[in-house]
Design a protein around this motif. Sequence first.
Motif, PDB file in Angstrom:
ATOM      1  N   UNK A 356       0.824  -1.213   0.000  1.00  0.00           N
ATOM      2  CA  UNK A 356       0.000   0.000   0.000  1.00  0.00           C
ATOM      3  C   UNK A 356       0.855   1.258   0.000  1.00  0.00           C
ATOM      4  N   UNK A 357       1.975   1.225   0.714  1.00  0.00           N
ATOM      5  CA  UNK A 357       2.867   2.371   0.766  1.00  0.00           C
ATOM      6  C   UNK A 357       4.298   1.923   0.488  1.00  0.00           C
ATOM      7  N   UNK A 358       5.087   2.853  -0.038  1.00  0.00           N
ATOM      8  CA  UNK A 358       6.521   2.657  -0.219  1.00  0.00           C
ATOM      9  C   UNK A 358       7.224   3.826   0.462  1.00  0.00           C
ATOM     10  N   UNK A 359       8.172   3.497   1.335  1.00  0.00           N
ATOM     11  CA  UNK A 359       8.920   4.540   2.030  1.00  0.00           C
ATOM     12  C   UNK A 359      10.326   4.621   1.452  1.00  0.00           C
ATOM     13  N   UNK A 360      10.799   5.846   1.216  1.00  0.00           N
ATOM     14  CA  UNK A 360      12.157   6.077   0.730  1.00  0.00           C
ATOM     15  C   UNK A 360      12.837   7.086   1.646  1.00  0.00           C
ATOM     16  N   UNK A 361      14.071   6.778   2.068  1.00  0.00           N
ATOM     17  CA  UNK A 361      14.839   7.721   2.879  1.00  0.00           C
ATOM     18  C   UNK A 361      16.171   7.996   2.200  1.00  0.00           C
ATOM     19  N   UNK A 362      16.689   9.191   2.433  1.00  0.00           N
ATOM     20  CA  UNK A 362      18.006   9.538   1.889  1.00  0.00           C
ATOM     21  C   UNK A 362      18.754  10.368   2.928  1.00  0.00           C
ATOM     22  N   UNK A 363      20.084  10.352   2.871  1.00  0.00           N
ATOM     23  CA  UNK A 363      20.906  10.844   3.995  1.00  0.00           C
ATOM     24  C   UNK A 363      20.815  12.341   4.213  1.00  0.00           C
ATOM     25  N   UNK A 364      21.153  12.700   5.450  1.00  0.00           N
ATOM     26  CA  UNK A 364      21.282  14.103   5.814  1.00  0.00           C
ATOM     27  C   UNK A 364      22.748  14.522   5.705  1.00  0.00           C
ATOM     28  N   UNK A 365      22.991  15.817   5.772  1.00  0.00           N
ATOM     29  CA  UNK A 365      24.348  16.345   5.821  1.00  0.00           C
ATOM     30  C   UNK A 365      24.501  17.114   7.120  1.00  0.00           C
ATOM     31  N   UNK A 366      25.512  16.764   7.907  1.00  0.00           N
ATOM     32  CA  UNK A 366      25.660  17.392   9.217  1.00  0.00           C
ATOM     33  C   UNK A 366      26.368  18.738   9.155  1.00  0.00           C
ATOM     34  N   UNK A 371      20.244  18.067   3.736  1.00  0.00           N
ATOM     35  CA  UNK A 371      19.712  17.655   2.441  1.00  0.00           C
ATOM     36  C   UNK A 371      18.949  16.342   2.538  1.00  0.00           C
ATOM     37  N   UNK A 372      18.706  15.859   3.764  1.00  0.00           N
ATOM     38  CA  UNK A 372      18.054  14.571   3.914  1.00  0.00           C
ATOM     39  C   UNK A 372      16.546  14.680   3.874  1.00  0.00           C
ATOM     40  N   UNK A 373      15.905  13.550   3.820  1.00  0.00           N
ATOM     41  CA  UNK A 373      14.452  13.556   3.818  1.00  0.00           C
ATOM     42  C   UNK A 373      13.876  12.161   3.781  1.00  0.00           C
ATOM     43  N   UNK A 374      12.579  12.091   3.960  1.00  0.00           N
ATOM     44  CA  UNK A 374      11.837  10.839   3.900  1.00  0.00           C
ATOM     45  C   UNK A 374      10.590  11.077   3.059  1.00  0.00           C
ATOM     46  N   UNK A 375      10.326  10.164   2.157  1.00  0.00           N
ATOM     47  CA  UNK A 375       9.148  10.275   1.295  1.00  0.00           C
ATOM     48  C   UNK A 375       8.299   9.023   1.460  1.00  0.00           C
ATOM     49  N   UNK A 376       7.020   9.217   1.726  1.00  0.00           N
ATOM     50  CA  UNK A 376       6.084   8.098   1.731  1.00  0.00           C
ATOM     51  C   UNK A 376       5.228   8.186   0.476  1.00  0.00           C
ATOM     52  N   UNK A 377       5.270   7.100  -0.304  1.00  0.00           N
ATOM     53  CA  UNK A 377       4.451   7.031  -1.511  1.00  0.00           C
ATOM     54  C   UNK A 377       3.202   6.198  -1.221  1.00  0.00           C
ATOM     55  N   UNK A 378       2.062   6.736  -1.569  1.00  0.00           N
ATOM     56  CA  UNK A 378       0.793   6.023  -1.382  1.00  0.00           C
ATOM     57  C   UNK A 378       0.296   5.552  -2.741  1.00  0.00           C
ATOM     58  N   UNK A 379      -0.078   4.289  -2.787  1.00  0.00           N
ATOM     59  CA  UNK A 379      -0.467   3.707  -4.072  1.00  0.00           C
ATOM     60  C   UNK A 379      -1.932   4.005  -4.383  1.00  0.00           C
TER      61      UNK A 379
END
Length: 602
Positions: A356-366, A371-379
């Motif tokens: 039902x959902x796909x989660x994608x994460x990508x790194x932050x910069x300290x 520049x990091x974030x999290x995206x939830x995709x809903x089908x």
Amino acid sequence: MSLPILTNFVRRLSARDEADGDLVRRYTAERSEAAFEELARRYGPAVFGVCRRALGDHHLAEDAFQAVFVVLARKAHTVRPPGAVGGWLFGVARKAAAEAAAMRRRKHRELLPGSLPDRSAPGAEPDDTAAAVDAEVAALPPALRAAVLLCEIEGLPRAEAAARLGIAEGTLSSRLAKARKVLAERLRRRGLAPAVGGVAAVPVALAGAASARADGRASGTVLELANGVLRTMLASNLRLVPVAVLALTVAVVGWAGDSDLPAAARVGPPAVAVRAAAPVPARKVEWVEEFALEHTSAVSAVAFGEKALATFEVECAQPRARVWNAIDGKPLPLEVRGAWFPKSPARALRFTKGDEHLLMTFPETFFDQPSGGTVRYRRIPEALVGDTMSGFDAVAFSADLTTFVNRKLPMPNQPVRKDQLHLHGNPWTDQKNHLNHRAVFEYPGGAAVLHADLSADGKRLAVAGDDAAVRVFDAATLKELHAIKLKKEATVTGVRLTDDGGRLAVVGAGGFARVYDCAGAELCALKGHDGTVVAVAFSSDGKRVATACGRVVRVFDATAGKPNGEVAGHADKVTALAFGPAGRRLISGSVDKTAKVWKLSD
């Protein structure tokens, strides 16, 4: 010189620079003739020496020699680890020689009238070399003997052996070189050196013939010997690993330039007696490629859902997540939209139940701009629609996406707290995607957090710190449950919990890979890695664990550490792994611009 001849010549030259493990993997994956010939060049003389000394008959030794390489051609995929092919060949040579000796005795009895006691045919010479080597190894100074026992008998990688002895890897190499020199001199005094020299020319040619006939066209004595060896291997369920000292003798005494000899050539298993009982077929475990998902750039993350696959490629003109049919690998007609894509590689992808959902994460910069974030995709029927949560990089999350762990990114004029993690509840409970902050986690002693994982049920949190420890906490109370102490020089590259939090895998540099139980006790070591382990994944039931090191993916029993198959079909480094829901399928993403799906065949 014609183009095909020139090409083969260049390939052979290139093969001479490859490590043993790479040659085995290339032969297994591509049936490379150049790789096979190079293995025969490296180990042919010593293998022939084993056969000749055991049999005392040059012609029969030639047949046994060819049988060894027929077995290699057919069973190269079973060499574990691939870099131990030298020891594997020595073990097969001992078995081929034993099979040839038994064949000779049978024929000798058939030629004699009546029933006579079993005795060796004329020309057979007893081999007491192993006993002599055992005695000389035992007589070595303790420091040299320890180095030989760990590296040559137990077959440990030098980095791991050096760590166990508490010395530098360079010091270990020096001790091994000195031990080989001392052993060579002492064995020459015993008069053993002449028995293993001068066999380099003929065996290589014989190995070429064996390679040409390894596809089933071998016949006569060679085929009979090869089949006998294979039956014996099945009967004893033998995993041929480098554990005998005899191979060390062959390498040290028989070949010139022993200090430059590959480590795998200096070890080999002991002879195993042929059983009289009927062979019991061993269970054969293989991971077969089902299909490959072609990309235009490297794949940094993969996910395996119930009916869908997801991959992420970042270096193309438009970085993107892609979705595929899990049955046949065909692209699904779903547009991925409603969210921007990062320019850095996605760290993780995960499907929720029912895809039902796909989660994608990508790194932050300290130390620069976040520049990091999290995206939830809903089908929805025609697309995957995403909501961007800028600045919220989920380091770990539960399977139902209701619990998240992230690092708090620095706000203006605020210091970075490397020892902190933040726990959040489901941020999608309202339309504004507000973070639902629950608690602040601070690593004991102020050590920096390197890696973290949350069990799929959201109950256990595993954290690796720069204090050479991995600690497991109750995710609800943040109470520490246990700590796993590692060597100070250990470099952890990842931690992974099973879905129920009952097991923990820790991987790192130098081939380090271990599985621990829920009390922090080591269950097993996952062996056979030649470098840094960059990815690890458990099956949903926790029974299997997969690791990625270089271009190879290895699968193990997660309790005993027993190998459960190997994947060596990528042309470049593997970057990401995920099991299918039943644990019998696996997806691997690679720098070679592919993601491949594998199916367990046993």
